[in-house]
Each structure stands twice: as C-alpha cells, then as structure tokens.
Scaffold this active site. Sequence first.
Site, PDB file in Angstrom:
ATOM      1  NE  ARG A   7      -2.008  -1.366   3.558  1.00 45.00           N
ATOM      2  CZ  ARG A   7      -2.288  -0.982   4.800  1.00 45.00           C
ATOM      3  NH1 ARG A   7      -3.399  -0.318   5.065  1.00 45.00           N
ATOM      4  NH2 ARG A   7      -1.475  -1.265   5.792  1.00 45.00           N
ATOM      5  CG  ASN A  42      -3.618  -4.503   3.674  1.00 50.43           C
ATOM      6  OD1 ASN A  42      -3.150  -4.454   2.547  1.00 50.43           O
ATOM      7  ND2 ASN A  42      -2.861  -4.463   4.752  1.00 50.43           N
TER       8      ASN A  42
END
Length: 93
Positions: A21, A40
């Site tokens: 990320r 996530n």
Amino acid sequence: MNEDVRMTAWVRGHVQGVGFRWFTRANAMEIGGLIGFALNLDDGRVQVVAEGQRENCHRLLEWLHSADTPGNVDGVTEIWGTPRGGYDGFAIR
C-alpha cells in the site's frame, strides 16, 4: 481525449505485510494528479481506487502489473467507471 476516470483494482498474491500500500501511494503521487486509496482486504487482496486522468490511471495499473511491486502479484482485476470524488489526496487505509 484524456478524460477523468475511476479505476478500481483488486490485486491478488502476497501483497499484504510487504509495504504494498505504501509503494502504491508513492507511485500514485509520483505519477501525479491521482486521488484515491489503497486498502488491505480481509481475504488477502489489496484494493486500489484511483481517480484522475485516464492516462495516469493506466500508468498506475501498469505498475500494479509490473515486477517492480513489493511482494508477489499473482493477478490484477480492474474495473473502470466515472469518478465519484470525495478523496483528499491518495491515502493508505
């Protein structure tokens, strides 16, 4: 014409716990002109939502498919749509 779009991608593979990320956000910021987030999911995937010019969204999608990502990407599924707005930059969620 390079209109604004919304690209939502679901990235499969070993993509959690490896900085995926963070690097996605860094690449979105480097490309410039993109807003959205990387998140996530409970099933081990990472969801990426990017809004901006189609060319810039394609550049981010190409990076998601590349060998330059952290971890190990097994596949990416994406859909395209109309921007919804409401994002303040590109966030990690």
